[in-house]
Each structure stands twice: as structure tokens, then as C-alpha cells.
Design a protein around this motif. Structure first.
Motif, mmCIF file in Angstrom:
data_model
loop_
_atom_site.group_PDB
_atom_site.id
_atom_site.type_symbol
_atom_site.label_atom_id
_atom_site.label_comp_id
_atom_site.label_asym_id
_atom_site.label_seq_id
_atom_site.Cartn_x
_atom_site.Cartn_y
_atom_site.Cartn_z
ATOM 1 N N PRO A 186 0.857 -1.425 0.115
ATOM 2 C CA PRO A 186 -0.177 0.243 -0.257
ATOM 3 C C PRO A 186 0.667 1.012 -0.041
ATOM 4 N N GLY A 187 0.106 2.388 -0.811
ATOM 5 C CA GLY A 187 1.299 3.536 -0.518
ATOM 6 C C GLY A 187 0.885 4.094 0.734
ATOM 7 N N GLY A 188 3.044 4.829 0.873
ATOM 8 C CA GLY A 188 3.442 4.849 2.060
ATOM 9 C C GLY A 188 3.551 3.612 3.524
ATOM 10 N N MET A 189 3.535 2.884 2.404
ATOM 11 C CA MET A 189 3.978 1.714 3.521
ATOM 12 C C MET A 189 5.231 1.488 2.665
ATOM 13 N N THR A 190 6.295 0.354 4.412
ATOM 14 C CA THR A 190 7.400 -0.679 3.608
ATOM 15 C C THR A 190 6.922 -1.290 3.997
ATOM 16 N N PHE A 191 6.640 -2.384 3.477
ATOM 17 C CA PHE A 191 6.806 -3.658 3.563
ATOM 18 C C PHE A 191 8.211 -4.153 4.309
ATOM 19 N N VAL A 192 8.504 -4.942 4.686
ATOM 20 C CA VAL A 192 9.514 -5.405 5.619
ATOM 21 C C VAL A 192 9.623 -7.426 5.877
ATOM 22 N N SER A 193 10.586 -8.170 4.924
ATOM 23 C CA SER A 193 10.219 -9.540 5.521
ATOM 24 C C SER A 193 11.381 -9.820 4.947
ATOM 25 N N ARG A 194 12.220 -10.078 6.071
ATOM 26 C CA ARG A 194 14.176 -10.618 6.594
ATOM 27 C C ARG A 194 14.496 -11.766 7.106
ATOM 28 N N THR A 195 15.499 -12.563 6.859
ATOM 29 C CA THR A 195 15.564 -14.104 7.243
ATOM 30 C C THR A 195 17.152 -13.343 7.638
ATOM 31 N N VAL A 196 17.444 -13.326 8.660
ATOM 32 C CA VAL A 196 19.168 -14.157 8.997
ATOM 33 C C VAL A 196 19.352 -14.548 9.746
ATOM 34 N N PRO A 197 20.324 -15.831 8.952
ATOM 35 C CA PRO A 197 20.872 -16.708 9.918
ATOM 36 C C PRO A 197 21.625 -16.042 10.977
ATOM 37 N N VAL A 198 22.031 -17.455 11.794
ATOM 38 C CA VAL A 198 22.608 -16.739 13.198
ATOM 39 C C VAL A 198 23.613 -17.913 12.697
ATOM 40 N N GLY A 199 23.717 -19.310 12.734
ATOM 41 C CA GLY A 199 24.008 -20.642 12.869
ATOM 42 C C GLY A 199 23.707 -21.549 11.620
ATOM 43 N N THR A 200 24.519 -22.198 11.210
ATOM 44 C CA THR A 200 24.211 -23.440 10.615
ATOM 45 C C THR A 200 25.036 -24.949 11.721
ATOM 46 N N LYS A 201 24.013 -25.794 10.944
ATOM 47 C CA LYS A 201 24.805 -27.134 11.463
ATOM 48 C C LYS A 201 24.332 -28.519 10.917
ATOM 49 N N VAL A 202 25.023 -28.747 10.203
ATOM 50 C CA VAL A 202 25.128 -30.887 9.407
ATOM 51 C C VAL A 202 24.435 -31.893 10.214
ATOM 52 N N THR A 203 23.542 -32.253 10.412
ATOM 53 C CA THR A 203 22.994 -33.312 10.957
ATOM 54 C C THR A 203 23.133 -34.477 9.889
ATOM 55 N N ALA A 204 23.462 -34.595 8.837
ATOM 56 C CA ALA A 204 23.848 -35.997 8.239
ATOM 57 C C ALA A 204 24.463 -35.145 7.137
ATOM 58 N N GLN A 205 25.130 -36.224 6.370
ATOM 59 C CA GLN A 205 25.831 -35.353 5.121
ATOM 60 C C GLN A 205 26.549 -36.720 4.692
ATOM 61 N N GLY A 206 26.495 -37.379 2.924
ATOM 62 C CA GLY A 206 26.549 -37.668 2.365
ATOM 63 C C GLY A 206 27.756 -37.446 0.948
ATOM 64 N N GLU A 207 27.896 -38.220 0.801
ATOM 65 C CA GLU A 207 28.738 -37.498 -0.951
ATOM 66 C C GLU A 207 27.556 -36.458 -1.890
ATOM 67 N N ASN A 208 26.714 -36.979 -2.166
ATOM 68 C CA ASN A 208 26.312 -35.659 -3.027
ATOM 69 C C ASN A 208 24.050 -35.663 -1.867
ATOM 70 N N SER A 209 24.404 -35.483 -0.844
ATOM 71 C CA SER A 209 23.780 -34.811 -0.074
ATOM 72 C C SER A 209 23.718 -34.382 0.798
ATOM 73 N N ALA A 210 23.432 -33.632 2.006
ATOM 74 C CA ALA A 210 23.127 -33.005 3.124
ATOM 75 C C ALA A 210 22.022 -32.445 3.807
ATOM 76 N N THR A 211 21.985 -32.794 5.238
ATOM 77 C CA THR A 211 20.792 -32.359 6.209
ATOM 78 C C THR A 211 21.339 -30.827 6.436
ATOM 79 N N VAL A 212 20.833 -30.016 6.557
ATOM 80 C CA VAL A 212 21.244 -28.774 7.047
ATOM 81 C C VAL A 212 20.297 -28.194 7.583
ATOM 82 N N GLU A 213 20.669 -28.033 9.185
ATOM 83 C CA GLU A 213 20.026 -27.109 10.108
ATOM 84 C C GLU A 213 20.321 -25.354 10.208
ATOM 85 N N VAL A 214 19.032 -24.842 9.895
ATOM 86 C CA VAL A 214 19.434 -22.785 10.023
ATOM 87 C C VAL A 214 19.160 -22.659 10.959
#
Length: 289
Positions: A186-214
Motif C-alpha cells: 500500500p502507498g506510504g508503507m514499507t513491507f518488511v520481510s527479512r531472514t537473518v541466519p544466526v548459525g548452521t549445523k549439518v545433521t547428516a552428510q553424504g557424498e551428494n546429499s546433506a541435511t542442514v539446520e539453519v
């Protein structure tokens, strides 16, 4: 403690352990050495040891050398004590708030980082950057959302995911966050949507796959005078199932859970104008381990 309970320090002092200011191995006595006075107040002459000066100089030289080596090492694209990826990247856990490992990626897929390393660190970097893209204000615009999904997801799931997202970002949902039904602001407004990673952790790792928590914090809302949807902060964790496809990491599936959420601080909430100015004035980052 009342004033009547306080110790009268003008009286004769008791044992040193009764003195609330006493320290183990020392007393509260102060000795002042005047210029030219070689005695220490007790009839003893100070011992002058030139080795102490040499030791101090040696420590300073070693520190300077260490800083120089660290600066040179940073140019090689490897952090101190951290390998380029795989199992060696676990050593980066010793300093999780410091950038470690391989250099940030140089490639771009549209506005999103691309060309991540084919290792554990590359998977973490991809997951962090993808979390930022998927939590951006651009996701509320259909054309930009479709482009983001095509850039970060496995091509095999993109078409169906775009259809699902079109239903999720319905006119009613857009209206609930303060946007117009077509996703515009809407006019006169600023829509805000931002994501800021604090840290990451790999919980599973394969040669061509990975599970990552952010682990992320985010901002969402409408900044502007009279806004009924003020910008608020959130905390959440995104779990991404990644797959190595066409020389890059892509998301096969993802899920989001609430928290971990810290206790809110005592910061005074800023005005809508301040928030809108910050969003317009502060850019984002390319995240890499």
C-alpha cells in the motif's frame, strides 16, 4: 545490610579474613615509592632483571608475527585450523561465530549466491543463503517467488512447488500481512520481510546429499504511519534436505520449526520511519562458512 551492621573501619582492624576488601595472599596496605627512592619501604632494594624486558619484547614480536601469518593465511581461502570441508570442517566448531573455511562464493543465480563447494561447508553456506532468499519480501510477489524457487530447489520439484506456493500466498494471506491482494505494498508503507541466519549445523552428510539446520531470526510486518501490522521479530529453525545437482547444492525439501527463542531485551521499539529507513538503507549479505 543496615548501616548499623557495617564494620567501623576506624576501629582496630581484625584478622585479614574479616576485611571484605582483603585478597588472598595480599593486604590492603599501599606503598608509595618516591622518585629516586631505591628502597621498597622495607629496607630491600629492588631486583633489576634484564631478562624480563627481553621476554616482553619477545612476546610482542611473536604476536606481530602471528598477526602477519593470519593475514597471509586469509588470502589463501582457508581459515586457521579449519580445512576446506568434509570431516575437517568440524574443527570450525571451536569458533562458530567467526568466518572459517573456504572463501564465500563468487557466482550468482539471479540475486542469489550460487556455485557452492561440494563439501560440508558448501552445504552450510547454501542452506544459509537459501534461507535468506526464501524469507525475503520478494517471495510475496509471484514472478519473483517463482524465480527464487527455480534458483534454489531441485528442478524435479519446482513446478509442483510453485503451484503449492501460489495457493499458500493467497489474496487472503497477503491481506493478512498488510499487502494488497496482488502482493503489492500500500502507498506510504514499507513491507518488511527479512531472514537473518544466526548459525548452521549439518545433521547428516553424504557424498551428494546433506541435511542442514539453519537457526534464524527474522523481521516481518508493515512499516508506516497507521500500520496495523507493525514489524515484529521472530526466531525459527529451517531444516533443508540438500542434493548435489548440476554442480551445486539444491533443496529437495524443507521444514520450519519455532525457536530456539531468547528472552527479549529491554530495547525500546523504534518508530516506523526508523524501521523503514533501516530496511531501505542496510543491504544483506552473502553467507559462507
Amino acid at each position: 545490610m543496615s548501616h548499623g551492621d557495617e564494620r567501623d573501619y576506624r576501629s582496630e582492624p581484625g584478622p585479614r579474613t574479616e576485611d571484605p576488601y582483603s585478597t588472598i595472599g595480599g593486604t590492603r596496605q599501599t606503598r608509595t615509592r618516591l622518585p629516586g627512592d631505591d628502597n621498597d619501604g622495607y629496607g630491600r632494594r629492588p631486583v633489576r632483571n634484564t631478562r624480563s624486558l627481553a621476554m616482553v619484547v619477545g612476546v610482542v614480536v611473536l604476536l606481530i608475527a602471528a598477526i602477519a601469518l593470519a593475514n597471509l593465511g586469509g588470502g589463501e581461502g582457508k581459515g586457521s585450523g579449519a580445512g576446506g570441508g568434509g570431516k575437517d570442517s568440524a574443527t570450525a566448531g571451536a569458533g562458530p561465530t567467526a568466518p572459517t573455511g573456504t572463501k564465500p562464493v563468487q557466482g550468482k543465480n539471479g540475486t542469489i549466491a550460487a556455485g557452492f563447494a561440494h563439501d560440508e561447508q558448501g552445504a552450510q553456506s547454501a542452506a544459509a543463503n537459501y534461507a535468506v532468499a526464501l524469507g525475503s519480501a520478494e517471495m510475496f510477489d509471484k514472478a519473483q517467488r517463482d524465480a527464487i524457487l527455480q534458483a534454489v530447489y531441485d528442478p524435479a520439484v519446482v513446478t509442483s512447488l510453485q503451484a503449492d506456493m501460489a495457493q499458500a500466498y493467497s489474496p487472503q494471506f497477503l491481506a493478512n500481512v498488510g499487502l494488497n491482494e496482488d502482493g503489492s505494498t500500500p502507498g506510504g508503507m514499507t513491507f518488511v520481510s527479512r531472514t537473518v541466519p544466526v548459525g548452521t549445523k549439518v545433521t547428516a552428510q553424504g557424498e551428494n546429499s546433506a541435511t542442514v539446520e539453519v537457526w534464524c531470526t527474522g523481521l516481518v510486518g508493515m512499516a508506516g504511519e497507521g500500520s496495523t501490522k507493525p514489524v515484529t521479530g521472530t526466531w525459527f529453525t529451517i531444516t533443508q534436505q540438500l542434493k548435489w545437482i548440476e554442480n551445486d547444492w539444491k533443496i529437495e525439501s524443507s521444514a520450519q520449526t519455532e525457536g530456539p527463542t531468547p528472552v527479549n531485551g529491554d530495547n525500546r521499539a523504534s518508530s516506523a520511519d526508523d524501521i523503514a529507513g533501516a530496511v531501505d538503507g542496510y543491504g544483506g549479505f552473502t553467507y559462507a562458512r
